[in-house]
Design a protein around this motif. Structure first.
Motif, PDB file in Angstrom:
ATOM      1  N   ASP A  69      46.099  50.742  22.541  1.00  0.00           N
ATOM      2  CA  ASP A  69      44.358  50.424  22.361  1.00  0.00           C
ATOM      3  C   ASP A  69      43.811  49.356  23.302  1.00  0.00           C
ATOM      4  O   ASP A  69      42.585  49.700  23.932  1.00  0.00           O
ATOM      5  CB  ASP A  69      44.081  49.874  21.041  1.00  0.00           C
ATOM      6  CG  ASP A  69      44.549  51.067  19.981  1.00  0.00           C
ATOM      7  OD1 ASP A  69      44.608  52.364  20.457  1.00  0.00           O
ATOM      8  OD2 ASP A  69      44.801  50.833  18.855  1.00  0.00           O
TER       9      ASP A  69
ATOM     10  N   GLN B  79      40.838  50.330  25.939  1.00  0.00           N
ATOM     11  CA  GLN B  79      39.645  49.229  25.953  1.00  0.00           C
ATOM     12  C   GLN B  79      39.354  48.455  27.184  1.00  0.00           C
ATOM     13  O   GLN B  79      38.179  48.504  28.078  1.00  0.00           O
ATOM     14  CB  GLN B  79      39.662  48.206  24.794  1.00  0.00           C
ATOM     15  CG  GLN B  79      38.402  47.368  24.824  1.00  0.00           C
ATOM     16  CD  GLN B  79      37.048  48.589  24.343  1.00  0.00           C
ATOM     17  OE1 GLN B  79      37.208  48.992  23.491  1.00  0.00           O
ATOM     18  NE2 GLN B  79      36.142  48.475  25.188  1.00  0.00           N
TER      19      GLN B  79
ATOM     20  N   GLY C 289      37.730  52.742  19.173  1.00  0.00           N
ATOM     21  CA  GLY C 289      36.556  52.218  19.365  1.00  0.00           C
ATOM     22  C   GLY C 289      36.372  50.798  19.382  1.00  0.00           C
ATOM     23  O   GLY C 289      37.514  49.938  19.332  1.00  0.00           O
ATOM     24  N   PRO C 290      35.434  50.198  19.531  1.00  0.00           N
ATOM     25  CA  PRO C 290      35.255  48.845  19.823  1.00  0.00           C
ATOM     26  C   PRO C 290      35.622  47.970  18.736  1.00  0.00           C
ATOM     27  O   PRO C 290      35.994  46.725  18.857  1.00  0.00           O
ATOM     28  CB  PRO C 290      33.808  48.547  20.124  1.00  0.00           C
ATOM     29  CG  PRO C 290      32.969  49.638  19.688  1.00  0.00           C
ATOM     30  CD  PRO C 290      34.028  50.799  19.643  1.00  0.00           C
ATOM     31  N   GLU C 291      35.664  48.438  17.577  1.00  0.00           N
ATOM     32  CA  GLU C 291      36.124  47.616  16.181  1.00  0.00           C
ATOM     33  C   GLU C 291      37.559  47.658  15.954  1.00  0.00           C
ATOM     34  O   GLU C 291      38.153  46.981  15.023  1.00  0.00           O
ATOM     35  CB  GLU C 291      35.350  48.148  15.047  1.00  0.00           C
ATOM     36  CG  GLU C 291      33.791  48.118  14.943  1.00  0.00           C
ATOM     37  CD  GLU C 291      33.389  46.760  15.373  1.00  0.00           C
ATOM     38  OE1 GLU C 291      33.624  45.919  14.794  1.00  0.00           O
ATOM     39  OE2 GLU C 291      32.596  46.915  16.231  1.00  0.00           O
ATOM     40  N   GLY C 292      38.284  48.543  16.889  1.00  0.00           N
ATOM     41  CA  GLY C 292      39.629  48.736  16.717  1.00  0.00           C
ATOM     42  C   GLY C 292      39.962  49.796  15.551  1.00  0.00           C
ATOM     43  O   GLY C 292      39.272  50.424  14.957  1.00  0.00           O
ATOM     44  N   ARG C 293      41.153  49.693  15.254  1.00  0.00           N
ATOM     45  CA  ARG C 293      41.718  50.654  14.149  1.00  0.00           C
ATOM     46  C   ARG C 293      41.551  50.137  12.935  1.00  0.00           C
ATOM     47  O   ARG C 293      42.041  48.952  12.593  1.00  0.00           O
ATOM     48  CB  ARG C 293      43.131  51.340  14.614  1.00  0.00           C
ATOM     49  CG  ARG C 293      43.169  51.810  15.945  1.00  0.00           C
ATOM     50  CD  ARG C 293      44.570  52.525  15.833  1.00  0.00           C
ATOM     51  NE  ARG C 293      44.350  53.016  17.210  1.00  0.00           N
ATOM     52  CZ  ARG C 293      44.022  54.308  17.580  1.00  0.00           C
ATOM     53  NH1 ARG C 293      43.489  55.066  16.780  1.00  0.00           N
ATOM     54  NH2 ARG C 293      44.009  54.886  18.808  1.00  0.00           N
ATOM     55  N   ALA C 294      41.228  50.976  11.935  1.00  0.00           N
ATOM     56  CA  ALA C 294      41.312  50.615  10.611  1.00  0.00           C
ATOM     57  C   ALA C 294      42.924  50.520  10.103  1.00  0.00           C
ATOM     58  O   ALA C 294      43.683  51.067  10.682  1.00  0.00           O
ATOM     59  CB  ALA C 294      40.485  51.572   9.776  1.00  0.00           C
TER      60      ALA C 294
ATOM     61  N   GLU D  46      48.971  48.395  19.388  1.00  0.00           N
ATOM     62  CA  GLU D  46      47.723  47.554  19.865  1.00  0.00           C
ATOM     63  C   GLU D  46      47.780  47.698  21.341  1.00  0.00           C
ATOM     64  O   GLU D  46      46.635  47.371  21.811  1.00  0.00           O
ATOM     65  CB  GLU D  46      48.044  46.355  19.253  1.00  0.00           C
ATOM     66  CG  GLU D  46      47.211  45.346  19.556  1.00  0.00           C
ATOM     67  CD  GLU D  46      47.741  43.841  18.958  1.00  0.00           C
ATOM     68  OE1 GLU D  46      47.188  42.845  19.514  1.00  0.00           O
ATOM     69  OE2 GLU D  46      48.250  43.698  18.002  1.00  0.00           O
TER      70      GLU D  46
END
Length: 87
Positions: A17, A21, A58-63, A14
């Motif tokens: 990431d 970002q 990505g802007p949605e974060g990780r799955a 986190e």
């Protein structure tokens, strides 16, 4: 007596990431460049990135990680099997 080996610091996925970002938002760079800069920044600070996924989330974060999904499914199946046999 030989000097103790330096223990490298670790960060969470986190945190990595968020740094990537932040690079994208603050410096308006492409994701690939933001990842490269984050890697350089953490390596200069002596951070161990061995277990870090060094791709852009990505802007949605990780799955959720596939291993985590599988573990949750396993535990749910065990719970169901244990609960099903108690009747």
């Amino acid at each position: 007596m030989p000097p103790k080996p330096k223990q490298m610091r670790r960060i969470s996925q986190e945190a990595f990431d968020e740094c990537v970002q932040s690079n994208i938002d603050d410096f308006e760079v492409e994701p690939a460049e933001a990842v490269e800069e984050a890697i350089k920044e953490f390596e200069l600070q002596g951070v161990d990135l061995t277990d870090i996924d060094k791709t852009f989330a990505g802007p949605e974060g990780r799955a959720e990680h596939p291993a985590s999904v599988a573990a949750k499914a396993y535990f749910a199946a065990v719970e169901a099997a244990e609960g099903g046999g108690a009747d």
